[in-house]
Design a protein around this motif. Structure first.
Motif, PDB file in Angstrom:
ATOM      1  N   LEU A 134      13.129  46.089  -5.589  1.00  0.00           N
ATOM      2  CA  LEU A 134      14.019  45.460  -5.098  1.00  0.00           C
ATOM      3  C   LEU A 134      14.174  44.863  -6.639  1.00  0.00           C
ATOM      4  CD1 LEU A 134      14.772  42.751  -4.276  1.00  0.00           C
ATOM      5  CD2 LEU A 134      11.886  41.716  -4.287  1.00  0.00           C
ATOM      6  N   PHE A 135      14.881  44.524  -7.280  1.00  0.00           N
ATOM      7  CA  PHE A 135      15.350  44.166  -8.491  1.00  0.00           C
ATOM      8  C   PHE A 135      15.549  42.374  -9.188  1.00  0.00           C
ATOM      9  CE2 PHE A 135      17.245  48.454  -8.063  1.00  0.00           C
ATOM     10  CZ  PHE A 135      16.889  49.001  -9.115  1.00  0.00           C
ATOM     11  N   ILE A 136      14.711  42.257  -9.895  1.00  0.00           N
ATOM     12  CA  ILE A 136      14.867  40.151  -9.860  1.00  0.00           C
ATOM     13  C   ILE A 136      15.113  40.906 -11.358  1.00  0.00           C
ATOM     14  CG2 ILE A 136      13.753  38.211 -10.855  1.00  0.00           C
ATOM     15  CD1 ILE A 136      13.558  39.356  -7.922  1.00  0.00           C
ATOM     16  N   ALA A 137      16.168  39.922 -11.637  1.00  0.00           N
ATOM     17  CA  ALA A 137      16.871  39.576 -13.431  1.00  0.00           C
ATOM     18  C   ALA A 137      16.585  38.268 -13.530  1.00  0.00           C
ATOM     19  CB  ALA A 137      18.270  40.156 -13.218  1.00  0.00           C
ATOM     20  N   GLY A 138      16.746  37.556 -14.314  1.00  0.00           N
ATOM     21  CA  GLY A 138      16.553  36.082 -15.320  1.00  0.00           C
ATOM     22  C   GLY A 138      17.013  36.790 -16.229  1.00  0.00           C
ATOM     23  N   VAL A 150       6.013  39.350 -10.689  1.00  0.00           N
ATOM     24  CA  VAL A 150       5.553  38.399  -9.865  1.00  0.00           C
ATOM     25  C   VAL A 150       5.996  38.270  -8.736  1.00  0.00           C
ATOM     26  CG1 VAL A 150       4.047  36.648  -9.706  1.00  0.00           C
ATOM     27  CG2 VAL A 150       3.172  37.801 -11.343  1.00  0.00           C
ATOM     28  N   ARG A 151       7.673  37.797  -9.728  1.00  0.00           N
ATOM     29  CA  ARG A 151       8.478  37.222  -8.141  1.00  0.00           C
ATOM     30  C   ARG A 151       8.566  38.083  -7.360  1.00  0.00           C
ATOM     31  NH1 ARG A 151      10.435  35.439  -4.831  1.00  0.00           N
ATOM     32  NH2 ARG A 151      12.225  34.190  -3.979  1.00  0.00           N
ATOM     33  N   ALA A 152       9.046  39.798  -7.835  1.00  0.00           N
ATOM     34  CA  ALA A 152       9.821  40.687  -7.367  1.00  0.00           C
ATOM     35  C   ALA A 152       8.351  40.979  -6.485  1.00  0.00           C
ATOM     36  CB  ALA A 152       9.711  41.471  -8.482  1.00  0.00           C
ATOM     37  N   ASN A 153       7.256  41.091  -6.850  1.00  0.00           N
ATOM     38  CA  ASN A 153       6.136  41.087  -6.200  1.00  0.00           C
ATOM     39  C   ASN A 153       6.081  40.504  -4.788  1.00  0.00           C
ATOM     40  OD1 ASN A 153       5.009  43.862  -6.352  1.00  0.00           O
ATOM     41  ND2 ASN A 153       3.511  42.866  -7.867  1.00  0.00           N
ATOM     42  N   MET A 175      18.500  37.374  -8.365  1.00  0.00           N
ATOM     43  CA  MET A 175      18.601  36.231  -9.573  1.00  0.00           C
ATOM     44  C   MET A 175      16.993  35.888  -9.205  1.00  0.00           C
ATOM     45  SD  MET A 175      20.621  37.082 -11.789  1.00  0.00           S
ATOM     46  CE  MET A 175      20.321  36.102 -12.810  1.00  0.00           C
ATOM     47  N   LEU A 176      16.149  35.404 -10.504  1.00  0.00           N
ATOM     48  CA  LEU A 176      15.160  34.605 -10.926  1.00  0.00           C
ATOM     49  C   LEU A 176      15.517  33.266 -10.567  1.00  0.00           C
ATOM     50  CD1 LEU A 176      12.052  34.674 -11.483  1.00  0.00           C
ATOM     51  CD2 LEU A 176      12.531  34.141 -13.477  1.00  0.00           C
ATOM     52  N   GLU A 177      15.308  32.448  -9.905  1.00  0.00           N
ATOM     53  CA  GLU A 177      15.613  30.828  -9.681  1.00  0.00           C
ATOM     54  C   GLU A 177      15.168  30.031 -10.622  1.00  0.00           C
ATOM     55  OE1 GLU A 177      13.490  32.371  -5.316  1.00  0.00           O
ATOM     56  OE2 GLU A 177      13.263  32.820  -7.914  1.00  0.00           O
ATOM     57  N   GLN A 178      14.589  30.459 -11.132  1.00  0.00           N
ATOM     58  CA  GLN A 178      13.708  29.639 -12.559  1.00  0.00           C
ATOM     59  C   GLN A 178      13.714  29.951 -13.746  1.00  0.00           C
ATOM     60  OE1 GLN A 178      12.933  25.920 -13.677  1.00  0.00           O
ATOM     61  NE2 GLN A 178      11.989  27.185 -15.463  1.00  0.00           N
ATOM     62  N   ILE A 228       8.861  22.485  -6.048  1.00  0.00           N
ATOM     63  CA  ILE A 228       7.870  22.825  -6.010  1.00  0.00           C
ATOM     64  C   ILE A 228       7.351  24.447  -5.601  1.00  0.00           C
ATOM     65  CG2 ILE A 228       4.888  22.869  -5.183  1.00  0.00           C
ATOM     66  CD1 ILE A 228       5.328  20.184  -5.305  1.00  0.00           C
ATOM     67  N   GLU A 229       8.039  24.691  -4.148  1.00  0.00           N
ATOM     68  CA  GLU A 229       8.324  26.039  -4.380  1.00  0.00           C
ATOM     69  C   GLU A 229      10.063  27.041  -4.945  1.00  0.00           C
ATOM     70  OE1 GLU A 229      10.538  28.006   0.010  1.00  0.00           O
ATOM     71  OE2 GLU A 229      11.765  26.779  -1.025  1.00  0.00           O
ATOM     72  N   ARG A 230       9.768  26.347  -5.644  1.00  0.00           N
ATOM     73  CA  ARG A 230      11.092  27.242  -6.910  1.00  0.00           C
ATOM     74  C   ARG A 230       9.894  27.692  -7.684  1.00  0.00           C
ATOM     75  NH1 ARG A 230      13.674  25.138 -11.424  1.00  0.00           N
ATOM     76  NH2 ARG A 230      13.651  23.169 -10.665  1.00  0.00           N
ATOM     77  N   LEU A 231       8.699  27.001  -8.375  1.00  0.00           N
ATOM     78  CA  LEU A 231       8.055  27.167  -9.544  1.00  0.00           C
ATOM     79  C   LEU A 231       6.584  28.362  -8.421  1.00  0.00           C
ATOM     80  CD1 LEU A 231       7.647  23.815 -10.945  1.00  0.00           C
ATOM     81  CD2 LEU A 231       9.055  25.157 -11.516  1.00  0.00           C
TER      82      LEU A 231
END
Length: 410
Positions: free
Chosen positions: A242-246, A292-295, A280-283, A187-190
């Motif tokens: 902050l960079f989020i890749a996935g 959204v994950r970066a923010n 890295m994006l977890e999902q 749930i936390e990952r999502l």
């Protein structure tokens, strides 16, 4: 010598600029008793009380102690509260927690005897339990379900309810559960993917919320209704970018390079030095999910840079409600250089014979609880030559993450 915090031992003391004390600023009077409902009985007379709730505490927790002299009536000896018992806790007549007893300790010496119990809310089972089927294999996979649908399916075997506060967004193409992951970890990952914080409510339901609540009418004012306060600013972990890749989820029409190499960037204009960080994006998710994950991550870092702890009298506000996570309140304290709205990150309700009845509020800037706030309230990024920074859906800016408002006391 300065103690580093404000201590107004007189709740009616003159405030800032001789600000008058209003009823809306003071806690509700009377009825500040902790009651435990267990096995058809009501247990009162606790000599030490601690109940903690938090924005990121999926299970609220409690610790309650009762002691009495050996020559007393012996009521404690009859208290048959055992580990595993379901209980409900009311503070000042208002329900604060529904859960189970995890730990029971009994002790005595030549003069006293007593009992201490500890436990957590109903949601503890999803924290401690693995996401497995009856045969031991991982649950899922979940294809094309929305966030709330997946979470409800995960909670269903435990009888835990779900409250969603905010837009869950589009369906998630694919969610796979790793062997050994707990329900909460899934749930936390999502939740991170869609910018939600996770906590519980007084009835033991799981709550996924994307933002702070509306502003309260009452304020916290130095010298008026603040008993103690301290503030900490720690910028050791701040980042400028902050960079989020996935990757997105592949299908028959898209795979390999078509679904990899996606990224998003969030920038904090308050950080003057170049301090980038990459994650890295977890999902697997969409470009919007990455934004959204970066923010969300930048918001958490912002919350960690500026913390204010305020202790107030009593457990309840003037309207009779208990303080809750995500409550927003105006805080005015020249000593701490604060005059702005703050959000309750966590609250600990305490009671003992030394401090009396108190609520200890851990406060953060409200923007840190809302992953959309920075992008909505900041200007678009620019390139080195001053031109538009490109796709606004990939870059977000966080210029408003500061403990001090524009009009804060200097």
């Amino acid at each position: 010598m300065s103690t580093g915090f404000v201590d107004s031992s007189d709740p009616g003391a003159a405030g800032i600029g001789s600000l008058p004390l209003s009823a809306a600023m003071m806690p509700a009077a009377g009825g500040e008793v902790c009651q435990v409902y267990c096995n058809g009985q009501i247990f009162e007379g606790w000599t030490r009380v601690s109940v903690v709730r938090s924005v990121q505490g999926a299970a609220s927790r409690f610790r309650l102690t009762v002691t009495e002299a050996n020559d007393a009536a012996g009521a404690v000896l009859a208290w048959q509260i055992r580990c595993g018992d379901p209980i409900s806790i009311k503070l000042g007549g208002v329900k604060a927690l529904t859960g189970y007893v995890d730990v029971r300790q009994a002790a005595y010496d030549a003069e006293n005897h007593g009992v201490e119990i500890e436990g957590r809310s109903l949601t503890q089972d999803v924290i401690d339990s693995s996401a497995v089927k009856k045969d031991g294999g991982p649950v899922g996979p979940y294809r094309g379900y929305k966030l709330d649908e997946i979470v409800r399916a995960l909670l269903s075997p435990f009888g835990i309810g779900l409250r969603i506060i905010g837009d869950v967004g589009a369906a998630i193409p694919m969610v796979s559960v790793q062997f050994g992951e707990t329900i909460f970890e899934v749930i936390e990952r999502l939740a991170r993917l869609r910018g939600f914080n996770i906590h519980d409510d007084a009835d033991g339901n799981l709550v996924l919320a994307r933002s702070a609540k509306t502003t309260l009418s009452a304020g916290l004012v130095e010298g008026v209704n603040i008993k103690r306060a301290n503030g900490t600013q720690d910028v050791s972990q701040v980042v400028s970018d902050l960079f989020i890749a996935g990757s997105t989820t592949g299908d028959d029409d898209a795979s390999g390079a078509d679904v990899s190499g996606e990224s998003a960037k969030a920038s904090n204009g308050n950080v003057q030095r170049y301090r980038p960080r990459a994650m890295m994006l977890e999902q697997p998710g969409t470009k919007d999910d990455m934004k959204v994950r970066a923010n969300r991550e930048m918001a958490q870092l912002a919350a960690d840079t500026a913390r204010v702890s305020v202790t107030v009298y009593g457990w309840r506000m003037a309207d009779g409600r208990l303080w809750e996570p995500r409550d927003v309140v105006q805080v005015t304290s020249p000593m701490l250089l604060i005059d702005r709205q703050m959000a309750v990150f966590s609250v600990e309700f305490t009671q003992d014979d030394q401090g009396g009845t108190e609520s200890i509020l851990d406060l953060v800037v409200p923007e840190s609880l809302d992953p959309n706030a920075p992008a909505d309230q900041a200007t678009p990024p620019s390139t080195e030559d001053g031109s538009d920074g490109g796709d606004a859906g990939e870059d977000t800016v966080a210029d408003n993450w500061s403990i001090r408002s524009t009009g804060a006391a200097a």
